[in-house]
Write an enzyme that holds these catalytic residues in place. Structure first.
Site, PDB file in Angstrom:
ATOM      1  N   ILE A  10      49.713-100.100  71.049  1.00  0.00           N
ATOM      2  CA  ILE A  10      48.452-100.598  71.601  1.00  0.00           C
ATOM      3  C   ILE A  10      47.237 -99.858  71.032  1.00  0.00           C
ATOM      4  CG2 ILE A  10      48.221 -99.128  73.672  1.00  0.00           C
ATOM      5  CD1 ILE A  10      47.712-101.785  75.252  1.00  0.00           C
ATOM      6  N   GLY A  31      53.705 -91.220  77.843  1.00  0.00           N
ATOM      7  CA  GLY A  31      53.756 -92.654  77.588  1.00  0.00           C
ATOM      8  C   GLY A  31      52.514 -93.192  76.889  1.00  0.00           C
ATOM      9  N   ASP A  33      49.614 -93.634  78.075  1.00  0.00           N
ATOM     10  CA  ASP A  33      48.445 -92.818  78.449  1.00  0.00           C
ATOM     11  C   ASP A  33      48.238 -91.692  77.424  1.00  0.00           C
ATOM     12  OD1 ASP A  33      46.375 -91.781  79.967  1.00  0.00           O
ATOM     13  OD2 ASP A  33      47.644 -91.073  81.618  1.00  0.00           O
ATOM     14  N   GLY A 124      57.454 -98.066  82.374  1.00  0.00           N
ATOM     15  CA  GLY A 124      58.007 -96.915  81.675  1.00  0.00           C
ATOM     16  C   GLY A 124      58.361 -95.830  82.680  1.00  0.00           C
TER      17      GLY A 124
HETATM   18  N1  AR6 Z   1      51.706 -98.887  72.893  1.00  0.00           N
HETATM   19  C1  AR6 Z   1      52.182 -99.844  73.725  1.00  0.00           C
HETATM   20  N2  AR6 Z   1      53.049 -99.591  74.731  1.00  0.00           N
HETATM   21  C2  AR6 Z   1      53.463 -98.311  74.882  1.00  0.00           C
HETATM   22  C3  AR6 Z   1      53.008 -97.255  74.061  1.00  0.00           C
HETATM   23  C4  AR6 Z   1      52.093 -97.590  73.019  1.00  0.00           C
HETATM   24  N3  AR6 Z   1      51.608 -96.668  72.185  1.00  0.00           N
HETATM   25  N4  AR6 Z   1      53.616 -96.105  74.472  1.00  0.00           N
HETATM   26  C5  AR6 Z   1      54.408 -96.427  75.507  1.00  0.00           C
HETATM   27  N5  AR6 Z   1      54.335 -97.757  75.756  1.00  0.00           N
HETATM   28  P1  AR6 Z   1      54.364 -95.705  80.592  1.00  0.00           P
HETATM   29  P2  AR6 Z   1      53.902 -96.237  83.458  1.00  0.00           P
HETATM   30  C6  AR6 Z   1      55.029 -98.573  76.758  1.00  0.00           C
HETATM   31  O1  AR6 Z   1      55.432 -94.744  80.910  1.00  0.00           O
HETATM   32  O2  AR6 Z   1      55.327 -96.646  83.635  1.00  0.00           O
HETATM   33  C7  AR6 Z   1      51.974 -91.549  82.175  1.00  0.00           C
HETATM   34  O3  AR6 Z   1      52.386 -90.204  82.152  1.00  0.00           O
HETATM   35  C8  AR6 Z   1      56.276 -98.018  77.398  1.00  0.00           C
HETATM   36  O4  AR6 Z   1      57.394 -98.179  76.515  1.00  0.00           O
HETATM   37  O5  AR6 Z   1      53.378 -95.350  79.528  1.00  0.00           O
HETATM   38  O6  AR6 Z   1      52.834 -97.066  84.087  1.00  0.00           O
HETATM   39  C9  AR6 Z   1      50.789 -91.777  83.084  1.00  0.00           C
HETATM   40  O7  AR6 Z   1      49.884 -90.676  83.057  1.00  0.00           O
HETATM   41  C10 AR6 Z   1      56.398 -98.878  78.646  1.00  0.00           C
HETATM   42  O8  AR6 Z   1      57.008-100.135  78.337  1.00  0.00           O
HETATM   43  O9  AR6 Z   1      53.474 -96.081  81.918  1.00  0.00           O
HETATM   44  C11 AR6 Z   1      51.443 -91.933  84.416  1.00  0.00           C
HETATM   45  O10 AR6 Z   1      51.738 -90.681  84.999  1.00  0.00           O
HETATM   46  C12 AR6 Z   1      54.934 -99.147  79.022  1.00  0.00           C
HETATM   47  O11 AR6 Z   1      54.161 -98.753  77.869  1.00  0.00           O
HETATM   48  C13 AR6 Z   1      52.717 -92.652  84.093  1.00  0.00           C
HETATM   49  O12 AR6 Z   1      53.020 -92.324  82.736  1.00  0.00           O
HETATM   50  C14 AR6 Z   1      54.456 -98.328  80.224  1.00  0.00           C
HETATM   51  O13 AR6 Z   1      55.085 -97.069  80.215  1.00  0.00           O
HETATM   52  C15 AR6 Z   1      52.556 -94.146  84.177  1.00  0.00           C
HETATM   53  O14 AR6 Z   1      53.811 -94.764  84.013  1.00  0.00           O
END
Ligand code: AR6
Length: 174
Positions: A10, A31, A33, A124
């Site tokens: 993204i 992740g 973020d 995630g």
């Molecule tokens: N581009 C697109 N999607 C991504 C990317 C990227 N670069 N990196 C990861 N994903 P998550 P949550 C996907 O864990 O479950 C953080 O620590 C990933 O594979 O990022 O809402 C925050 O600070 C998954 O499918 O978010 C919070 O504490 C999706 O993005 C917590 O994680 C969401 O995964 C939020 O958890």
């Protein structure tokens, strides 16, 4: 209005706004973020810190959204939203997740955004099963986008497995 499912990082997308799956502090994390903060540069953390706290340490309650510039990202804006942690589905997870998409879209429309990319919020680290998240998200997006807007909405999946789950949900919804 068009909703498309893509597989991408993204942080690399040329869209007006990217949505960040953040936590309530808005001070970064793992992740997507972590990836967004790394790509946007330290100015993003400064901008997040400057947002008001609604209670100690909380800049964005679960289900809400906040907007900042995108700084070094190709995107002009980052819309930060906080998805629910999955606790089995009976703890308001669907309505909180729907609210993330709705509030993020409302901010985007307020800022005249023509294109926006969402990650799979909560799917995630927060453990929301994507087969359950996708229909909730798509329903919320459809309800949030006025019929007379031409905004392009991308669901940006990290990997083909996630993308195929979202495509199936999009097809099911007709
Ligand atoms: N581009 C697109 N999607 C991504 C990317 C990227 N670069 N990196 C990861 N994903 P998550 P949550 C996907 O864990 O479950 C953080 O620590 C990933 O594979 O990022 O809402 C925050 O600070 C998954 O499918 O978010 C919070 O504490 C999706 O993005 C917590 O994680 C969401 O995964 C939020 O958890």
């Amino acid at each position: 209005m068009s909703i498309q499912i893509i597989t991408a990082d993204i942080t690399e997308l040329n869209v007006d706004a990217v949505v960040n799956a953040a936590n309530t502090t808005l001070l970064g994390g793992g992740g997507v973020d972590g990836a967004i903060h790394r790509a946007a540069g330290p100015e993003l953390l400064q901008a997040c810190r400057a947002l008001p706290q609604v209670k100690p340490g909380v800049r964005c309650p679960t289900g809400e959204a906040r907007i900042t510039p995108g700084f070094r990202l190709p995107a002009r804006y980052v819309i930060h939203t906080v998805g629910p942690v999955w606790h089995g589905g009976a703890h308001d997870e669907p309505s909180l997740l729907a609210s993330c998409y709705e509030q993020s879209m409302a901010l985007a429309l307020d800022h005249d955004v023509d294109s926006i990319a969402f990650p799979a919020i909560s799917c995630g680290i927060y453990g929301y099963p994507p087969e359950r998240a996708a229909p909730v998200a798509l329903r919320s997006l459809r309800a949030s986008i006025p019929a007379d807007t031409s905004i392009q909405v991308l669901i940006c999946c990290f990997g083909d497995t996630m993308a195929s789950i979202w495509r199936a949900a999009l097809n099911d919804a007709g």
